[in-house]
Design an enzyme around this catalytic site. Sequence first.
Site, PDB file in Angstrom:
ATOM      1  N   THR A  15      10.728 -49.509  45.000  1.00  0.00           N
ATOM      2  CA  THR A  15      10.511 -48.060  45.089  1.00  0.00           C
ATOM      3  C   THR A  15       9.928 -47.465  43.805  1.00  0.00           C
ATOM      4  OG1 THR A  15      12.810 -47.844  44.429  1.00  0.00           O
ATOM      5  CG2 THR A  15      12.350 -47.644  46.779  1.00  0.00           C
ATOM      6  N   VAL A  18       6.038 -49.698  39.283  1.00  0.00           N
ATOM      7  CA  VAL A  18       5.451 -51.041  39.344  1.00  0.00           C
ATOM      8  C   VAL A  18       5.627 -51.615  40.746  1.00  0.00           C
ATOM      9  CG1 VAL A  18       5.516 -53.369  38.378  1.00  0.00           C
ATOM     10  CG2 VAL A  18       5.838 -51.404  36.877  1.00  0.00           C
ATOM     11  N   CYS A 160       3.026 -54.417  28.775  1.00  0.00           N
ATOM     12  CA  CYS A 160       1.825 -53.990  29.507  1.00  0.00           C
ATOM     13  C   CYS A 160       0.573 -53.736  28.666  1.00  0.00           C
ATOM     14  CB  CYS A 160       2.151 -52.757  30.331  1.00  0.00           C
ATOM     15  SG  CYS A 160       2.998 -51.488  29.383  1.00  0.00           S
ATOM     16  N   GLN A 188      -1.156 -45.166  24.963  1.00  0.00           N
ATOM     17  CA  GLN A 188      -0.635 -45.681  26.228  1.00  0.00           C
ATOM     18  C   GLN A 188      -0.427 -44.596  27.286  1.00  0.00           C
ATOM     19  OE1 GLN A 188       1.712 -49.233  23.829  1.00  0.00           O
ATOM     20  NE2 GLN A 188       2.538 -48.579  25.778  1.00  0.00           N
ATOM     21  N   SER A 191       1.930 -43.553  33.034  1.00  0.00           N
ATOM     22  CA  SER A 191       2.497 -44.388  34.111  1.00  0.00           C
ATOM     23  C   SER A 191       3.276 -45.564  33.535  1.00  0.00           C
ATOM     24  CB  SER A 191       1.399 -44.895  35.050  1.00  0.00           C
ATOM     25  OG  SER A 191       0.474 -45.667  34.321  1.00  0.00           O
ATOM     26  N   GLY A 192       3.040 -45.892  32.284  1.00  0.00           N
ATOM     27  CA  GLY A 192       3.776 -46.973  31.629  1.00  0.00           C
ATOM     28  C   GLY A 192       5.252 -46.664  31.470  1.00  0.00           C
ATOM     29  N   HIS A 255      -4.084 -48.470  29.258  1.00  0.00           N
ATOM     30  CA  HIS A 255      -3.646 -48.505  27.855  1.00  0.00           C
ATOM     31  C   HIS A 255      -4.829 -48.926  26.977  1.00  0.00           C
ATOM     32  CE1 HIS A 255       0.325 -47.821  29.172  1.00  0.00           C
ATOM     33  NE2 HIS A 255       0.882 -48.983  28.957  1.00  0.00           N
TER      34      HIS A 255
HETATM   35  P1  NAP Z   1      10.598 -47.024  37.623  1.00  0.00           P
HETATM   36  O1  NAP Z   1       9.429 -46.341  38.216  1.00  0.00           O
HETATM   37  O2  NAP Z   1      11.629 -46.207  36.936  1.00  0.00           O
HETATM   38  O3  NAP Z   1      11.330 -47.870  38.806  1.00  0.00           O
HETATM   39  C1  NAP Z   1      12.579 -48.450  38.619  1.00  0.00           C
HETATM   40  C2  NAP Z   1      12.990 -49.304  39.817  1.00  0.00           C
HETATM   41  O4  NAP Z   1      14.266 -49.922  39.524  1.00  0.00           O
HETATM   42  C3  NAP Z   1      13.188 -48.524  41.110  1.00  0.00           C
HETATM   43  O5  NAP Z   1      12.822 -49.312  42.219  1.00  0.00           O
HETATM   44  C4  NAP Z   1      14.681 -48.263  41.133  1.00  0.00           C
HETATM   45  O6  NAP Z   1      15.227 -48.103  42.439  1.00  0.00           O
HETATM   46  C5  NAP Z   1      15.204 -49.577  40.556  1.00  0.00           C
HETATM   47  N1  NAP Z   1      16.538 -49.401  39.991  1.00  0.00           N
HETATM   48  C6  NAP Z   1      17.005 -48.369  39.226  1.00  0.00           C
HETATM   49  N2  NAP Z   1      18.328 -48.547  38.944  1.00  0.00           N
HETATM   50  C7  NAP Z   1      18.678 -49.703  39.556  1.00  0.00           C
HETATM   51  C8  NAP Z   1      19.918 -50.398  39.677  1.00  0.00           C
HETATM   52  N3  NAP Z   1      21.034 -49.963  39.073  1.00  0.00           N
HETATM   53  N4  NAP Z   1      19.940 -51.556  40.379  1.00  0.00           N
HETATM   54  C9  NAP Z   1      18.812 -52.018  40.986  1.00  0.00           C
HETATM   55  N5  NAP Z   1      17.631 -51.383  40.934  1.00  0.00           N
HETATM   56  C10 NAP Z   1      17.548 -50.248  40.224  1.00  0.00           C
HETATM   57  O7  NAP Z   1      10.168 -48.135  36.568  1.00  0.00           O
HETATM   58  P2  NAP Z   1       8.777 -48.979  36.474  1.00  0.00           P
HETATM   59  O8  NAP Z   1       7.791 -48.294  35.628  1.00  0.00           O
HETATM   60  O9  NAP Z   1       8.385 -49.394  37.846  1.00  0.00           O
HETATM   61  O10 NAP Z   1       9.242 -50.239  35.613  1.00  0.00           O
HETATM   62  C11 NAP Z   1       9.978 -51.288  36.188  1.00  0.00           C
HETATM   63  C12 NAP Z   1      10.046 -52.443  35.201  1.00  0.00           C
HETATM   64  O11 NAP Z   1       8.731 -52.925  34.907  1.00  0.00           O
HETATM   65  C13 NAP Z   1      10.657 -52.060  33.843  1.00  0.00           C
HETATM   66  O12 NAP Z   1      11.381 -53.148  33.362  1.00  0.00           O
HETATM   67  C14 NAP Z   1       9.450 -51.787  32.967  1.00  0.00           C
HETATM   68  O13 NAP Z   1       9.717 -51.976  31.610  1.00  0.00           O
HETATM   69  C15 NAP Z   1       8.489 -52.856  33.493  1.00  0.00           C
HETATM   70  N6  NAP Z   1       7.064 -52.565  33.285  1.00  0.00           N
HETATM   71  C16 NAP Z   1       6.526 -51.349  33.606  1.00  0.00           C
HETATM   72  C17 NAP Z   1       5.147 -51.155  33.427  1.00  0.00           C
HETATM   73  C18 NAP Z   1       4.453 -49.859  33.771  1.00  0.00           C
HETATM   74  O14 NAP Z   1       3.248 -49.757  33.441  1.00  0.00           O
HETATM   75  N7  NAP Z   1       5.111 -48.907  34.411  1.00  0.00           N
HETATM   76  C19 NAP Z   1       4.363 -52.171  32.934  1.00  0.00           C
HETATM   77  C20 NAP Z   1       4.951 -53.402  32.626  1.00  0.00           C
HETATM   78  C21 NAP Z   1       6.304 -53.568  32.815  1.00  0.00           C
HETATM   79  P3  NAP Z   1      15.599 -46.635  43.040  1.00  0.00           P
HETATM   80  O15 NAP Z   1      14.307 -46.014  43.438  1.00  0.00           O
HETATM   81  O16 NAP Z   1      16.465 -46.971  44.189  1.00  0.00           O
HETATM   82  O17 NAP Z   1      16.296 -45.876  41.927  1.00  0.00           O
END
Ligand code: NAP
Length: 364
Positions: A15, A18, A160, A188, A191-192, A255
Amino acid sequence: MSIQKKIKVGILGATGMVGQNYLKLLDNHPWFEVVALAASEKSSGKPFQEAVTNRWLMDTEIPDDCKEIVVDDVKEVRAVSEKCQMVFSCFEISDKELIKEYEELYAKEGLAVVSNASANRWTEDVPMILPEINHKHLKIIDIQRKRMGSQGFIVVKPNCSVQSYLTPVFALEQAGFEVEKMIVNTLQAVSGAGYPGVPSLSMIDNVIPYISGEEEKSEKEPQKILGSVVGEKINNRSTLNISAHCNRVPVVDGHLACVSLKFAEKKPSREEILNIWSNFSSKPQKLNLPFAPLNPITYKEEENRPQPRLDRNTDKAMTVTLGRLRECKVFDYRFVGLSHNTARGAAGGGILNAELLVAEGYVS
Ligand code: NAP
């Protein structure tokens, strides 16, 4: 390469920012079929399209095959594992040890875990893969499988922004020009930070010169990626010194990194550098992986490029676009690098890692 039967995959954190990018990019993928979607307890039990009501952020519709998939709780490891052979891990919990623990539980269930999270990046037998650079590190998976006591394993993607500056540096080093020092200044995209991320009132008309933990990752992760597998672990390449400044800027995706670098001994000419970059190709291109960009590095001659809005989507948003190569008054050369953070830097990079694992026989 074509495969007989699609590999069943799940997305942990489906959800989120990423996770949604995974769904978008895996739609009609020739090798992978999305069969499981998991997130926090809050989303579990709901059909996916209901779970993302008012927060589907992609510029394409939710793939039809995924709309009605009932979201699982990431913590229900057995239930998710029974459905798939591989999971893309991109869930976020503030306690990183818990992420590490859950990724291991999935691996122990026999799954290949392709992770975007930072939790396992420094686990000794977990390779941190940028396929064009260190595909050879995959051989440490055999050691990891012994530890897991299963055929499952974890492979992680680096931070990233790393590919924006490390891919061009690796190309130069492979051609015999070792780099000794770099100063990297990143700009950066928002969206990161995931969704909802940084509040709009903090971000519009502003630049925030701090991203928690980012400078440490930008400086340290290249040392593991450029390291080598010795015995049961990866020895870091500690002779590359990087000083990073990381800034959050009001750009949606992409980025940018402004880089100054100094060579250890031999210094190539500008023409040599441009030649090395334009001829650079590696394993993903040789294997013709579906998500591999034709050119891992694209150089723009225009003096005002690369720019996030104009260049982030080049070659399936998987290439690193460079520009502004010129002499540096303090070090040897300067250039600007750009890559798409949620595609190449997150979901697209994860998919390329997964394709490499399939092509190299680690997942079947
Ligand atoms: P995000 O938009 O905040 O999404 C977080 C996800 O984790 C959601 O699916 C959320 O589910 C789930 N989650 C939250 N609390 C949880 C829990 N207690 N147990 C299980 N699932 C849980 O974050 P994001 O940007 O997608 O990043 C996700 C990961 O990828 C992070 O580790 C981040 O550092 C890494 N990352 C991000 C990017 C980027 O460009 N955004 C790039 C590289 C790496 P719900 O919707 O149900 O809360």
